[in-house]
Structure formats: structure tokens, C-alpha cells
Write an enzyme that holds these catalytic residues in place. Structure first.
Site, PDB file in Angstrom:
ATOM      1  N   TYR A  16       0.827  -1.200   0.000  1.00  0.00           N
ATOM      2  CA  TYR A  16       0.000   0.000   0.000  1.00  0.00           C
ATOM      3  C   TYR A  16       0.870   1.262   0.000  1.00  0.00           C
ATOM      4  O   TYR A  16       0.656   2.201  -0.791  1.00  0.00           O
ATOM      5  CB  TYR A  16      -0.925   0.007   1.222  1.00  0.00           C
ATOM      6  CG  TYR A  16      -1.579   1.341   1.418  1.00  0.00           C
ATOM      7  CD1 TYR A  16      -2.619   1.745   0.581  1.00  0.00           C
ATOM      8  CD2 TYR A  16      -1.132   2.220   2.394  1.00  0.00           C
ATOM      9  CE1 TYR A  16      -3.195   2.996   0.727  1.00  0.00           C
ATOM     10  CE2 TYR A  16      -1.700   3.470   2.549  1.00  0.00           C
ATOM     11  CZ  TYR A  16      -2.732   3.856   1.717  1.00  0.00           C
ATOM     12  OH  TYR A  16      -3.293   5.092   1.858  1.00  0.00           O
ATOM     13  N   ARG A  48       1.867   8.377  13.015  1.00  0.00           N
ATOM     14  CA  ARG A  48       1.590   9.622  13.715  1.00  0.00           C
ATOM     15  C   ARG A  48       0.108   9.962  13.747  1.00  0.00           C
ATOM     16  O   ARG A  48      -0.387  10.539  14.704  1.00  0.00           O
ATOM     17  CB  ARG A  48       2.361  10.746  13.035  1.00  0.00           C
ATOM     18  CG  ARG A  48       2.114  12.125  13.611  1.00  0.00           C
ATOM     19  CD  ARG A  48       2.879  13.159  12.784  1.00  0.00           C
ATOM     20  NE  ARG A  48       2.635  14.499  13.309  1.00  0.00           N
ATOM     21  CZ  ARG A  48       1.626  15.266  12.930  1.00  0.00           C
ATOM     22  NH1 ARG A  48       0.759  14.821  12.045  1.00  0.00           N
ATOM     23  NH2 ARG A  48       1.470  16.474  13.441  1.00  0.00           N
ATOM     24  N   ARG A  73     -10.944   5.871   9.437  1.00  0.00           N
ATOM     25  CA  ARG A  73      -9.965   5.261   8.541  1.00  0.00           C
ATOM     26  C   ARG A  73      -8.991   4.411   9.349  1.00  0.00           C
ATOM     27  O   ARG A  73      -8.672   4.755  10.489  1.00  0.00           O
ATOM     28  CB  ARG A  73      -9.179   6.339   7.787  1.00  0.00           C
ATOM     29  CG  ARG A  73     -10.039   7.261   6.955  1.00  0.00           C
ATOM     30  CD  ARG A  73      -9.166   8.213   6.140  1.00  0.00           C
ATOM     31  NE  ARG A  73      -8.235   8.932   6.984  1.00  0.00           N
ATOM     32  CZ  ARG A  73      -8.487  10.123   7.518  1.00  0.00           C
ATOM     33  NH1 ARG A  73      -9.641  10.701   7.319  1.00  0.00           N
ATOM     34  NH2 ARG A  73      -7.582  10.734   8.269  1.00  0.00           N
ATOM     35  N   PHE A  84      15.697  19.186  -1.495  1.00  0.00           N
ATOM     36  CA  PHE A  84      14.327  18.744  -1.790  1.00  0.00           C
ATOM     37  C   PHE A  84      14.052  17.383  -1.160  1.00  0.00           C
ATOM     38  O   PHE A  84      12.963  17.128  -0.653  1.00  0.00           O
ATOM     39  CB  PHE A  84      14.157  18.684  -3.309  1.00  0.00           C
ATOM     40  CG  PHE A  84      12.783  18.317  -3.792  1.00  0.00           C
ATOM     41  CD1 PHE A  84      11.836  19.294  -4.057  1.00  0.00           C
ATOM     42  CD2 PHE A  84      12.431  16.993  -4.015  1.00  0.00           C
ATOM     43  CE1 PHE A  84      10.569  18.960  -4.513  1.00  0.00           C
ATOM     44  CE2 PHE A  84      11.172  16.649  -4.458  1.00  0.00           C
ATOM     45  CZ  PHE A  84      10.234  17.637  -4.709  1.00  0.00           C
TER      46      PHE A  84
END
Length: 453
Positions: free
Chosen positions: A209, A256, A266, A326
Site C-alpha cells: 500500500y 503519527r 480510517r 528537496f
């Protein structure tokens, strides 16, 4: 129906914001961010840096908008795309400014395409058979100049309603960029469809997932970096390391956000782990079950930490400074978040946050490999100091953190600013400015990592 914390969570969830919650039980996790922003890391998933004149002129960019350099040279449709980027994720809009023009445009379009795909996945008003078909075929719409979807009621529906503008700019990209974006879009669409009616059961399914909604983002970005020739070809050819980058951030977000996800109906914690400690995942929110809840939490943090060696290897391969920033900042923010969550019962009753000052320090510091190692080493030590001897995962996390400590041990403390070059100081100033862009939204309710990433 299981919901997908999907891909733009990598872009979106990697910093530490909390943005408004969707009313449906299904909400994406696309952090962000290798790039995350769950409002990013509520959304996490984190990234940065740039030469924007706005930061210099005002000291800090406006939290309401992000200035992009040389907008005058952009086509009207490209300017609209950047407007959509700013509207759907101001954090990520700030993040990509440090990238070179060609790569920045490609990453912008990559984000918007995934945001549109994610909006379809998130829209609970679309009948399931139609949604599955759209997810499977979404990549083909990139070459359909007229395709758009006008029936969505989602917050970011504008990217679907004006999809022809996005695909127009997509078709202007170099073929090498288009191939990457189309391929990742196709794989992600299939993955989203697979998990529409499926909950995460085993650890293997958890990895699968997270691969679909975050690992693929990392793989796609790595291929874009290589295609730009700012990075070596091997970076885009090796899919294992960027996949680990994405999994590390996505798992951090999922760990978290236990409480928020429970409140929204969920579930993303793998049943293979939580069923050892409770009959239902929701039982962890009951104070009497706190001891078992923390043991489960610690086992999942231990699992996420297994990706840190791959993160370090990946970052060590980067050559371009803007690409490094980045990628590196979401990862150190993720490590700080895991350290804050480990053995912390507040995960089950409150939102565990990184302090703004701490976040700014991380963003300014994580601009070279030695500094990243120092930061990772520091948070690894924090975790080690809190390892409970009676925890089922104690031995495993001792082994993992011991390995991370060895890998991150350096002889270099953080570089004193007295020895920084003017170029480095300019970058640091920009990082501070961009950090305000991220952190100014921390207290706003919104669904926007690295979840930041």
C-alpha cells in the site's frame, strides 16, 4: 470500504500541518512530500529551497501565495498550472522553487496529475465501478486534449474540471518526462483501485500500500531527477532506494496520525501487528488499553526505522544541491517525527507535533550529508534512551538503532555559520523564508508532508 491515504500524501504530508478534514471516510495521503504535506507531515510528507525574489523582498513569502521566478516567461497555461499548484498545496509550491526551470515544471505537472488522480480516488460520490474504471484509465487521459471531469464535489475538483490545461502543459514536456509521469500515473491508479475495498492486513500489504501511494512518488521523482541530467542515470534506474524513501515517510505519517484517522473512520495500521495487542484497532484509544497501544506503536516505529539505511544511501548519491535539499529535509523531519512518537502514549490522545523552532533548525541544517547524518544520529540516540526493557520489540529496535547509529556516526559537528560560504548563507536565508511558508499554516485547519516528503 477501505480508504486510501494516497499519493499526493507524499507531496502533501511531509511537513507538520493540520488541515481540514474531509467528511468522507476516504482521504488521501499523497505527503508528500518526498516530498510530503498533510497539511503534510498533517501532511508530511517535506522538501525545499530557492532563489525566489519574493523571499528577499519581503523577508518571508506570504502564507497566502507563493511567487515563482520568471512567471512573465511562462505561457498562460503554465501560469495557471502553478496557480493550481499553489491552491492545492502551498507548501509544495514553495518546496519546488529551488529546482531548475525545466525540472521544476516537470515536477509541477507531475504533482498536478497525481493530485487529479487522487481527487478521483477521494471522491465518494463517484459510483465504485466508474471510479475503478477511471483509476485504471487515468493515464490515458494525459493524451486526450478534451478529457475532463466536471461532476466532482471534492475540494480540489478544479484540477479535474480544467484537466485539459494541465495535460496541455504535460504534452509540452520533453518525452522523457512524459514517459515517467504517465508510467507512474498508470501504476498508481491501479494500486489505488486495488485498495479501494481492501484494508491493510499483513505487513507485506502495508508495504505494498505504501509503495503505491508513496514509494511510486519517490521512484517517479528519482526518474525525473535523472532525466533532467542533474543527477546520474543510476538514481532513476534503482527503484529500491527511492521506494524506501517513500515508505519511510508514509509509514511515519500513518503512525503519527492514528487518532485523526480513527476519528475519521480510517484504518491504516496493519492488522498483523495490532491484533497482537487488541481485538480492534479502535481499542487503543481507550485509556485502559494504553500499555498495549504503546507496545503496538513501538513495533510499528521499529518497522519504519528499517528504511533509514536506504534513505542514507539514497541521499549520499545526490549531486545537485537543490535536489538534495528537496529530498533530505522531508527525511530528517520524518526521523524527528518518529522520535517524537516512539514510546509516546500521547499519540493515542493528541496530535504529536514537532515544534516550529525545531522544524526551522532541521530545515536549515539538512543541506549536506554530514549534517543529515548528525541529525539522524541525534534522533536515533533519543529513541535509544527511551527504549523500554519490557517491550516485545526491544531487541529488534536495539539492533536497528544500533545499526543506524553506526551508519550516522561522524566526526563533524554541525557547521558553524562563521565558516559558511556566501552561497550557503543565501540558501540558508531562503530555507528560513520557505520554512515560514510551511510553518505558518501549522495552526490552520486543512487537509494539506513529506504527511513533508
Amino acid at each position: 470500504m477501505a480508504c486510501c491515504k494516497s499519493a499526493v500524501s507524499l507531496f502533501k504530508r511531509t511537513f507538520l500541518n493540520t488541515h481540514g478534514q474531509k467528511s468522507s471516510s476516504q482521504r488521501s495521503r499523497l505527503s508528500t512530500g518526498i516530498f510530503q504535506d498533510r497539511g503534510t507531515v498533517k501532511e508530511g510528507r517535506y522538501s525545499i529551497i530557492n532563489k525566489s525574489a519574493c523571499a528577499y523582498a519581503t523577508g518571508f513569502p506570504s502564507p497566502q501565495s507563493v511567487c515563482f521566478p520568471s512567471q512573465e516567461s511562462m505561457s498562460p497555461s503554465l501560469r495557471i498550472c502553478y496557480q493550481y499548484l499553489n491552491q492545492t498545496s502551498r507548501s509544495f509550491a514553495a518546496v519546488i522553487q529551488g529546482l531548475d526551470d525545466e525540472l521544476r515544471h516537470a515536477v509541477c505537472i507531475f504533482y498536478l496529475v497525481l493530485r487529479a488522480l487522487d481527487t478521483v480516488e477521494d471522491d465518494m460520490t463517484i459510483p465504485l465501478p466508474e471510479k475503478i474504471s477511471m483509476l485504471h484509465n487515468f493515464h490515458s487521459y494525459l493524451y486526450d486534449a478534451k478529457w475532463k471531469y466536471t461532476e466532482s464535489r471534492e475540494k480540489d475538483r478544479r484540477v479535474l474540471e480544467d484537466f485539459p490545461t494541465i495535460t496541455l502543459e504535460f504534452r509540452k514536456l520533453a518525452q522523457v518526462y512524459r514517459d515517467v509521469i504517465k508510467d507512474i500515473c498508470q501504476q498508481m491508479g491501479r494500486g489505488m483501485a486495488e485498495f479501494l475495498e481492501k484494508k491493510v492486513g499483513t505487513l507485506a500489504e502495508w508495504d505494498r500500500y505504501c509503495h503505491y501511494v508513496a514509494g511510486l512518488v519517490g521512484i517517479g521523482l528519482s526518474r525525473l531527477f535523472s532525466a533532467s541530467e542533474l543527477e546520474d542515470p543510476i538514481l532513476g534506474q534503482d527503484t529500491s532506494l527511492p521506494n524506501s524513501m517513500g515508505l519511510f515517510l508514509q509509514k511515519t505519517n500513518i503512525i503519527r496520525d492514528y487518532l485523526e484517522d480513527q476519528q475519521d473512520g480510517r484504518e491504516f495500521w496493519p492488522k498483523e501487528v495490532w491484533e497482537k495487542y487488541a481485538q480492534k484497532l479502535s481499542d487503543f484509544a481507550v485509556p485502559e488499553n494504553l500499555d498495549s497501544a504503546v507496545k503496538c506503536l513501538n513495533e510499528l516505529v521499529t518497522n519504519a526505522l528499517q528504511h533509514v539505511p536506504d534513505v542514507l544511501t539514497y541521499l549520499s548519491r545526490l549531486k545537485n544541491q537543490s535536489v538534495f535539499n528537496f529530498c533530505a529535509i522531508p527525511q530528517v523531519m520524518g526521523m524527528a517525527t518518529l522520535a517524537a512518537c516512539y514510546n509516546n502514549p500521547h499519540v493515542f490522545s493528541d496530535v504529536v507535533k514537532i515544534r516550529k523552532g525545531q522544524a526551522v533548525t532541521l530545515m536549515m541544517g539538512a543541506t549536506n550529508m554530514e549534517a543529515v547524518k548528525n541529525i539522524m544520529h541525534q534522533y536515533c540516540k533519543e529513541i535509544q534512551l527511551r527504549i523500554p526493557m519490557s517491550d516485545p520489540s526491544t531487541t529488534h529496535i536495539q539492533e536497528i538503532t544500533g545499526n543506524i547509529s553506526r551508519l550516522t556516526l561522524t566526526n563533524s559537528p554541525f557547521v558553524s555559520r562563521a565558516y559558511l560560504s556566501p552561497v550557503y548563507l543565501s540558501c540558508a536565508m531562503l530555507l528560513v523564508a520557505l520554512s515560514w511558508q510551511y510553518l505558518s499554516t501549522l495552526s490552520q485547519p486543512s487537509d494539506e508532508y513529506i504527511k513533508g516528503l
